[in-house]
Scaffold this active site. Structure first.
Site, PDB file in Angstrom:
ATOM      1  N   ASP A 174     114.550  91.873  84.800  1.00  0.00           N
ATOM      2  CA  ASP A 174     115.479  92.702  84.030  1.00  0.00           C
ATOM      3  C   ASP A 174     116.198  91.867  82.976  1.00  0.00           C
ATOM      4  O   ASP A 174     116.322  92.271  81.817  1.00  0.00           O
ATOM      5  CB  ASP A 174     116.485  93.348  84.987  1.00  0.00           C
ATOM      6  CG  ASP A 174     117.541  94.160  84.253  1.00  0.00           C
ATOM      7  OD1 ASP A 174     117.189  95.175  83.639  1.00  0.00           O
ATOM      8  OD2 ASP A 174     118.718  93.758  84.283  1.00  0.00           O
TER       9      ASP A 174
ATOM     10  N   GLU B  68     109.630  95.511  86.276  1.00  0.00           N
ATOM     11  CA  GLU B  68     110.572  94.426  85.982  1.00  0.00           C
ATOM     12  C   GLU B  68     110.282  93.214  86.863  1.00  0.00           C
ATOM     13  O   GLU B  68     110.404  92.062  86.412  1.00  0.00           O
ATOM     14  CB  GLU B  68     112.006  94.902  86.188  1.00  0.00           C
ATOM     15  CG  GLU B  68     112.498  95.829  85.088  1.00  0.00           C
ATOM     16  CD  GLU B  68     113.959  96.195  85.231  1.00  0.00           C
ATOM     17  OE1 GLU B  68     114.629  96.360  84.194  1.00  0.00           O
ATOM     18  OE2 GLU B  68     114.437  96.321  86.380  1.00  0.00           O
TER      19      GLU B  68
END
Length: 239
Positions: free
Chosen positions: A56, A128
């Site tokens: 992320d 992610e």
């Protein structure tokens, strides 16, 4: 150790991602959901949450740097809006589905039977985590190339100025212009704790489902659903 069958599956996925991992165990871990860990006593790897956390942050930096360099005159507010079109659950889940990430996920029985392989929040988190795995395995240069390649279409849309639309308003205007129909949004799922909820929404036009979307808020999910509906309506009007 990862068994031979799983290893072959990971190699196949790596080829689809156009990434040659030196440590396939990282890709393996990126696909382990917490539900699997809760049920499996044999798994020697952790779940993918730490890799998701890293991925992320890396995605945020790579996209931010790209926008900063590519659009030197774009104001901060516009940069933030442009970045949000990529760094969001809907886009990440779409990319995950496009490369077939769901079929490689390791899920607990409950998640498998309840459609976890297609759930937007799980797919987005896994993507992610894969970004985090690419970064750890190949470094910043490798993950930058991976992200630019995976999100090439979205970055092109930003360059064409197609990122800042109010899709709900556009959908309403399109429906009113061509029909007398009504647009209605329904929340089909709300998951996660209060501080980190994820919503799934369907948009109905004249009672018919025309688009689905997911997001961290109902408004975000509705915007994504409206965007999908606009694509379908535009295609129908052209035919």
């Amino acid at each position: 150790m990862v068994d031979k069958r799983r290893m072959a599956s990971l190699i196949k996925l790596g080829s689809r991602l156009e990434v040659k991992f030196s440590k396939l165990e990282l890709l393996h871990q990126a696909l382990i959901h917490t539900s699997y860990m809760n049920e499996s006593k044999k798994c020697r790897y952790g779940d993918n949450e730490r890799l998701e956390f890293l991925g992320d942050a890396v995605l945020d930096v790579v996209i931010s740097e790209y926008l900063f360099r590519q659009f030197p005159s774009m104001p901060e507010g516009e940069l933030t809006k442009a970045r949000a079109t990529i760094v969001c659950e809907q886009t990440l889940a779409q990319q995950a589905a496009q490369v077939g990430l769901g079929e490689h996920l390791m899920l607990g029985r409950g998640e498998q039977t309840s459609g976890g392989r297609e759930r937007s929040s799980i797919l987005a988190d896994a993507f992610e985590a894969v970004i985090g795995a690419v970064y750890i395995d190949g470094g910043f240069s490798a993950v930058t190339e991976f992200i630019h390649r995976q999100f090439a279409c979205q970055l092109e849309e930003i360059g064409a100025g197609q990122y800042n639309h109010d899709f709900k308003t556009l959908l309403q205007e399109t429906v009113q212009r061509h029909t007398d129909g009504k647009v209605h949004y329904e929340v089909t799922a709300a998951q996660g704790p209060d501080h980190n909820k994820s919503f799934e929404v369907v948009v109905l036009v004249n009672g018919n489902p025309m688009g689905r979307g997911a997001g961290k808020t109902k408004k975000e999910a509705e915007q994504h659903a409206a965007k999908q509906a606009l694509g379908k309506l535009s295609h129908g009007l052209q035919n």
